[in-house]
Design an enzyme around this catalytic site. Structure first.
Site, PDB file in Angstrom:
ATOM      1  N   PRO A 121       0.836  -1.214   0.000  1.00  0.00           N
ATOM      2  CA  PRO A 121       0.000   0.000   0.000  1.00  0.00           C
ATOM      3  C   PRO A 121       0.867   1.260   0.000  1.00  0.00           C
ATOM      4  CG  PRO A 121      -0.589  -1.486   1.826  1.00  0.00           C
ATOM      5  CD  PRO A 121       0.706  -1.976   1.240  1.00  0.00           C
ATOM      6  N   GLU A 122       0.622   2.143  -0.955  1.00  0.00           N
ATOM      7  CA  GLU A 122       1.311   3.438  -0.968  1.00  0.00           C
ATOM      8  C   GLU A 122       0.229   4.513  -1.112  1.00  0.00           C
ATOM      9  OE1 GLU A 122       4.993   3.491  -3.106  1.00  0.00           O
ATOM     10  OE2 GLU A 122       5.400   1.410  -2.623  1.00  0.00           O
ATOM     11  N   LYS A 175      -0.282   8.511   3.345  1.00  0.00           N
ATOM     12  CA  LYS A 175      -0.677   7.119   3.506  1.00  0.00           C
ATOM     13  C   LYS A 175      -1.630   6.922   4.693  1.00  0.00           C
ATOM     14  CE  LYS A 175       3.774   5.664   2.951  1.00  0.00           C
ATOM     15  NZ  LYS A 175       4.829   4.640   2.898  1.00  0.00           N
TER      16      LYS A 175
END
Ligand SMILES: [Zn+2]
Length: 251
Positions: A2-3, A51
């Site tokens: 996840p970014e 994020k």
């Protein structure tokens, strides 16, 4: 991994599903917040900052960070119960937060304090390439990959984008920031990459979405460089900091 693009897309999905709806069930499975119950409160905002993900519900804000393996899904189907950290139901809609790296309930009035240290958000409305470039350039000796990952410089880049950007600018992950000829061009390219991927499920930096063709160097240790066929090198660090580079294209 996840970014910023993943978190942006997750916020959009949760917004579509929950915005304006009143929670009919709220089950938070983190000991510290186990007694917090937002049932009866309305979801009136879902937003991402770098994020970090925020779901504003009545007087509270649910703050989460996906870290390495976290995700949010609409529908608990197929998700092992022990992986669910939070379950929010609004009528027939059920959103679940799975393996979240951070999950906390904040006071809505001060919820943004938790991200006050972040640099310009690559996917934010207030994205500021000049400020982001200035933040990078402020520490010219720092290794480039590390500087790109530092969310205080600019927010949203994770290890995949950091490695891909080093390749695209022909620099080693360990090259100093001062090796960049035009930091503003670098951060603008980063923004374009995340922006192009913000609504895609399969991230691509090469422009090719075919399986196995999406990235230049990340995850390609030992495979031939797409530009010069030299085998891609891989560092030995743990997954969240591992580097990939082409020893011929990157100097
Ligand atoms: Zn190469």
């Amino acid at each position: 991994m996840p970014e910023g693009d993943t978190v942006f897309r997750t916020a959009a999905i949760l917004r579509d599903a929950l915005l304006g709806k009143t929670l009919t069930r709220c089950d938070i499975r983190v000991p510290r917040y186990a007694t917090v119950d937002l049932t009866g409160e309305r979801v009136d905002d879902v937003l991402s900052r770098g994020k970090h993900l925020f779901i504003r519900v009545g007087p509270a804000t649910i703050h989460s960070h996906l870290k390495m393996d976290g995700s949010w899904r609409i529908s608990p189907r197929g998700v092992p119960d022990h992986k669910i950290r939070i379950l929010l139901q609004a009528g027939r809609i059920t959103a679940v937060g799975i393996d979240l790296g951070v999950l906390e309930i904040l006071d809505r009035q001060t919820d943004m304090e938790t991200v006050a240290h972040l640099g310009p958000d690559l996917l934010g409305e207030d994205w500021d390439p000049q400020q982001a470039a200035a933040n990078l350039a402020a520490d010219p000796d720092r290794p480039l990959a590390q500087a790109l990952l530092d969310q205080r410089n600019l927010a949203g880049i994770g290890n995949v984008y950091s490695n891909e950007l080093c390749f695209l600018f022909g620099r080693l992950p360990t090259s100093p920031v001062s090796a960049l000829t035009d930091p503003e061009r670098t951060v603008s390219r980063a923004r374009d990459m995340l922006w192009a991927n913000r609504s895609r499920h399969a991230r691509t930096t090469t422009g090719n979405t075919r399986t196995g063709q999406e990235l230049w160097v990340y995850g390609r240790g030992g495979q031939p460089c797409r530009r010069c066929a030299t085998p891609i090198q891989r560092s030995r660090e743990a997954a969240e900091r591992v580097s990939f580079w082409c020893p011929s294209c990157q100097r």
